[in-house]
Design a protein around this motif. Structure first.
Motif, PDB file in Angstrom:
ATOM      1  N   GLU A   1      45.643 -12.027  10.948  1.00  0.00           N
ATOM      2  CA  GLU A   1      44.855 -12.351   9.753  1.00  0.00           C
ATOM      3  C   GLU A   1      43.466 -12.851  10.128  1.00  0.00           C
ATOM      4  O   GLU A   1      42.478 -12.509   9.503  1.00  0.00           O
ATOM      5  CB  GLU A   1      45.549 -13.443   8.936  1.00  0.00           C
ATOM      6  N   ALA A   2      43.404 -13.668  11.164  1.00  0.00           N
ATOM      7  CA  ALA A   2      42.131 -14.275  11.579  1.00  0.00           C
ATOM      8  C   ALA A   2      41.200 -13.272  12.244  1.00  0.00           C
ATOM      9  O   ALA A   2      39.986 -13.328  12.057  1.00  0.00           O
ATOM     10  CB  ALA A   2      42.394 -15.443  12.526  1.00  0.00           C
ATOM     11  N   ALA A   3      41.754 -12.368  13.024  1.00  0.00           N
ATOM     12  CA  ALA A   3      40.940 -11.389  13.759  1.00  0.00           C
ATOM     13  C   ALA A   3      41.766 -10.122  13.953  1.00  0.00           C
ATOM     14  O   ALA A   3      42.661 -10.084  14.790  1.00  0.00           O
ATOM     15  CB  ALA A   3      40.495 -11.971  15.093  1.00  0.00           C
ATOM     16  N   LYS A   4      41.479  -9.094  13.178  1.00  0.00           N
ATOM     17  CA  LYS A   4      42.243  -7.840  13.213  1.00  0.00           C
ATOM     18  C   LYS A   4      42.009  -7.062  14.500  1.00  0.00           C
ATOM     19  O   LYS A   4      40.946  -7.148  15.105  1.00  0.00           O
ATOM     20  CB  LYS A   4      41.834  -6.954  12.041  1.00  0.00           C
ATOM     21  N   GLN A   5      42.999  -6.269  14.849  1.00  0.00           N
ATOM     22  CA  GLN A   5      42.837  -5.298  15.919  1.00  0.00           C
ATOM     23  C   GLN A   5      42.137  -4.107  15.277  1.00  0.00           C
ATOM     24  O   GLN A   5      42.741  -3.360  14.498  1.00  0.00           O
ATOM     25  CB  GLN A   5      44.191  -4.897  16.511  1.00  0.00           C
TER      26      GLN A   5
ATOM     27  N   MET B   1      33.425   4.638  25.041  1.00  0.00           N
ATOM     28  CA  MET B   1      34.182   3.523  24.541  1.00  0.00           C
ATOM     29  C   MET B   1      34.087   2.377  25.539  1.00  0.00           C
ATOM     30  O   MET B   1      34.216   2.589  26.741  1.00  0.00           O
ATOM     31  CB  MET B   1      35.646   3.916  24.364  1.00  0.00           C
ATOM     32  N   ILE B   2      33.838   1.198  24.997  1.00  0.00           N
ATOM     33  CA  ILE B   2      33.902   0.001  25.813  1.00  0.00           C
ATOM     34  C   ILE B   2      35.039  -0.876  25.296  1.00  0.00           C
ATOM     35  O   ILE B   2      35.533  -0.685  24.190  1.00  0.00           O
ATOM     36  CB  ILE B   2      32.566  -0.791  25.811  1.00  0.00           C
ATOM     37  N   SER B   3      35.443  -1.814  26.106  1.00  0.00           N
ATOM     38  CA  SER B   3      36.508  -2.724  25.734  1.00  0.00           C
ATOM     39  C   SER B   3      36.140  -4.123  26.186  1.00  0.00           C
ATOM     40  O   SER B   3      35.378  -4.293  27.129  1.00  0.00           O
ATOM     41  CB  SER B   3      37.816  -2.272  26.396  1.00  0.00           C
ATOM     42  N   TRP B   4      36.662  -5.125  25.508  1.00  0.00           N
ATOM     43  CA  TRP B   4      36.342  -6.506  25.855  1.00  0.00           C
ATOM     44  C   TRP B   4      37.555  -7.407  25.653  1.00  0.00           C
ATOM     45  O   TRP B   4      38.526  -7.035  24.996  1.00  0.00           O
ATOM     46  CB  TRP B   4      35.147  -7.003  25.031  1.00  0.00           C
ATOM     47  N   HIS B   5      37.494  -8.615  26.221  1.00  0.00           N
ATOM     48  CA  HIS B   5      38.535  -9.623  26.007  1.00  0.00           C
ATOM     49  C   HIS B   5      38.354 -10.198  24.614  1.00  0.00           C
ATOM     50  O   HIS B   5      37.282 -10.694  24.278  1.00  0.00           O
ATOM     51  CB  HIS B   5      38.425 -10.737  27.053  1.00  0.00           C
ATOM     52  N   TYR B   6      39.398 -10.150  23.825  1.00  0.00           N
ATOM     53  CA  TYR B   6      39.326 -10.547  22.427  1.00  0.00           C
ATOM     54  C   TYR B   6      39.600 -12.035  22.249  1.00  0.00           C
ATOM     55  O   TYR B   6      40.432 -12.602  22.942  1.00  0.00           O
ATOM     56  CB  TYR B   6      40.348  -9.721  21.648  1.00  0.00           C
ATOM     57  N   LYS B   7      38.929 -12.644  21.290  1.00  0.00           N
ATOM     58  CA  LYS B   7      39.056 -14.083  21.053  1.00  0.00           C
ATOM     59  C   LYS B   7      40.426 -14.495  20.524  1.00  0.00           C
ATOM     60  O   LYS B   7      40.799 -15.649  20.630  1.00  0.00           O
ATOM     61  CB  LYS B   7      37.981 -14.553  20.075  1.00  0.00           C
ATOM     62  N   ARG B   8      41.197 -13.576  20.007  1.00  0.00           N
ATOM     63  CA  ARG B   8      42.465 -13.934  19.377  1.00  0.00           C
ATOM     64  C   ARG B   8      43.662 -13.960  20.313  1.00  0.00           C
ATOM     65  O   ARG B   8      44.771 -14.268  19.911  1.00  0.00           O
ATOM     66  CB  ARG B   8      42.768 -13.008  18.213  1.00  0.00           C
ATOM     67  N   ARG B   9      43.468 -13.569  21.556  1.00  0.00           N
ATOM     68  CA  ARG B   9      44.596 -13.551  22.494  1.00  0.00           C
ATOM     69  C   ARG B   9      44.089 -13.653  23.926  1.00  0.00           C
ATOM     70  O   ARG B   9      42.910 -13.431  24.196  1.00  0.00           O
ATOM     71  CB  ARG B   9      45.429 -12.287  22.309  1.00  0.00           C
ATOM     72  N   CYS B  10      44.996 -13.940  24.836  1.00  0.00           N
ATOM     73  CA  CYS B  10      44.685 -13.951  26.267  1.00  0.00           C
ATOM     74  C   CYS B  10      45.358 -12.711  26.849  1.00  0.00           C
ATOM     75  O   CYS B  10      46.581 -12.676  26.986  1.00  0.00           O
ATOM     76  CB  CYS B  10      45.226 -15.230  26.913  1.00  0.00           C
ATOM     77  N   HIS B  11      44.557 -11.692  27.122  1.00  0.00           N
ATOM     78  CA  HIS B  11      45.056 -10.368  27.493  1.00  0.00           C
ATOM     79  C   HIS B  11      45.974  -9.898  26.364  1.00  0.00           C
ATOM     80  O   HIS B  11      45.515  -9.710  25.263  1.00  0.00           O
ATOM     81  CB  HIS B  11      45.689 -10.373  28.870  1.00  0.00           C
ATOM     82  N   SER B  12      47.272  -9.738  26.588  1.00  0.00           N
ATOM     83  CA  SER B  12      48.158  -9.317  25.495  1.00  0.00           C
ATOM     84  C   SER B  12      48.968 -10.475  24.905  1.00  0.00           C
ATOM     85  O   SER B  12      49.670 -10.289  23.914  1.00  0.00           O
ATOM     86  CB  SER B  12      49.102  -8.222  25.981  1.00  0.00           C
ATOM     87  N   THR B  13      48.848 -11.661  25.487  1.00  0.00           N
ATOM     88  CA  THR B  13      49.594 -12.809  24.986  1.00  0.00           C
ATOM     89  C   THR B  13      49.127 -13.164  23.580  1.00  0.00           C
ATOM     90  O   THR B  13      47.927 -13.245  23.323  1.00  0.00           O
ATOM     91  CB  THR B  13      49.413 -14.018  25.923  1.00  0.00           C
ATOM     92  N   PHE B  14      50.062 -13.350  22.684  1.00  0.00           N
ATOM     93  CA  PHE B  14      49.864 -13.699  21.275  1.00  0.00           C
ATOM     94  C   PHE B  14      49.505 -12.509  20.395  1.00  0.00           C
ATOM     95  O   PHE B  14      49.176 -12.685  19.231  1.00  0.00           O
ATOM     96  CB  PHE B  14      48.825 -14.814  21.078  1.00  0.00           C
ATOM     97  N   ASP B  15      49.586 -11.275  20.910  1.00  0.00           N
ATOM     98  CA  ASP B  15      49.272 -10.140  20.051  1.00  0.00           C
ATOM     99  C   ASP B  15      50.293  -9.972  18.934  1.00  0.00           C
ATOM    100  O   ASP B  15      50.019  -9.332  17.939  1.00  0.00           O
ATOM    101  CB  ASP B  15      49.170  -8.841  20.850  1.00  0.00           C
TER     102      ASP B  15
ATOM    103  N   GLY C   1      26.641   5.959  19.264  1.00  0.00           N
ATOM    104  CA  GLY C   1      27.150   6.663  20.442  1.00  0.00           C
ATOM    105  C   GLY C   1      28.194   5.888  21.224  1.00  0.00           C
ATOM    106  O   GLY C   1      28.743   6.398  22.199  1.00  0.00           O
ATOM    107  N   VAL C   2      28.468   4.654  20.804  1.00  0.00           N
ATOM    108  CA  VAL C   2      29.439   3.803  21.494  1.00  0.00           C
ATOM    109  C   VAL C   2      30.444   3.281  20.473  1.00  0.00           C
ATOM    110  O   VAL C   2      30.084   2.953  19.350  1.00  0.00           O
ATOM    111  CB  VAL C   2      28.734   2.603  22.182  1.00  0.00           C
ATOM    112  N   VAL C   3      31.708   3.200  20.870  1.00  0.00           N
ATOM    113  CA  VAL C   3      32.716   2.505  20.085  1.00  0.00           C
ATOM    114  C   VAL C   3      33.309   1.417  20.969  1.00  0.00           C
ATOM    115  O   VAL C   3      33.215   1.492  22.195  1.00  0.00           O
ATOM    116  CB  VAL C   3      33.838   3.448  19.559  1.00  0.00           C
ATOM    117  N   ALA C   4      33.898   0.406  20.346  1.00  0.00           N
ATOM    118  CA  ALA C   4      34.469  -0.699  21.111  1.00  0.00           C
ATOM    119  C   ALA C   4      35.841  -1.054  20.558  1.00  0.00           C
ATOM    120  O   ALA C   4      36.012  -1.216  19.349  1.00  0.00           O
ATOM    121  CB  ALA C   4      33.550  -1.909  21.046  1.00  0.00           C
ATOM    122  N   ILE C   5      36.812  -1.160  21.466  1.00  0.00           N
ATOM    123  CA  ILE C   5      38.173  -1.546  21.105  1.00  0.00           C
ATOM    124  C   ILE C   5      38.569  -2.740  21.962  1.00  0.00           C
ATOM    125  O   ILE C   5      38.491  -2.668  23.186  1.00  0.00           O
ATOM    126  CB  ILE C   5      39.167  -0.384  21.333  1.00  0.00           C
ATOM    127  N   PRO C   6      39.004  -3.846  21.334  1.00  0.00           N
ATOM    128  CA  PRO C   6      39.393  -5.005  22.132  1.00  0.00           C
ATOM    129  C   PRO C   6      40.670  -4.726  22.932  1.00  0.00           C
ATOM    130  O   PRO C   6      41.582  -4.055  22.448  1.00  0.00           O
ATOM    131  CB  PRO C   6      39.613  -6.103  21.091  1.00  0.00           C
TER     132      PRO C   6
END
Length: 118
Positions: free
Chosen positions: A22-26, A1-15, A68-73
């Motif tokens: 609606e714009a970008a699902k978790q 599993m890899i993880s990345w910084h998501y475009k819809r929030r800054c770390h956890s701010t605005f989650d 072989g890889v999954v990704a979770i923001p």
């Protein structure tokens, strides 16, 4: 599993913003070949787990991630159910708190996990 910084929030701010959800699902990205082997279809909810913890999250089946890889923001707020399973998709429940050996960095970018249909 890899993880990345998501475009819809800054770390956890605005989650907690429904409009941004609606714009970008978790959701977790998974290659369609891996999904098919597990009987998982695009949009299904899956259980992702390892020896550190477990979470529930919807799947986006996409060839944009290699087999072989999954990704979770990163950045989803921890929201455990009555069994302690995170139901929001907080990648931190699957990671170690120990820093990486050489760089002394955050280890959340690569972790071994298993995925099954919830």
């Amino acid at each position: 599993m890899i993880s990345w910084h998501y475009k819809r929030r800054c770390h956890s701010t605005f989650d907690n913003q429904p409009l941004l959800e609606e714009a970008a699902k978790q959701e977790m990205w998974m290659n369609p070949k891996d999904a098919e082997k597990r009987g998982i279809k695009d949009g299904d909810r899956v259980h992702v787990y390892n020896d550190r913890g477990s979470l529930l999250i919807p799947v986006k089946a996409t060839a944009r991630i290699i087999p072989g890889v999954v990704a979770i923001p990163q950045g989803a707020w921890y929201s455990p159910n009555h069994e302690g399973v995170d139901k929001r998709g907080s990648v931190n429940v699957l990671t170690s708190g120990r820093p990486t050996p050489l760089a002394k960095a955050n280890p959340q970018l690569t972790n071994l996990v298993e995925v099954k249909k919830a």
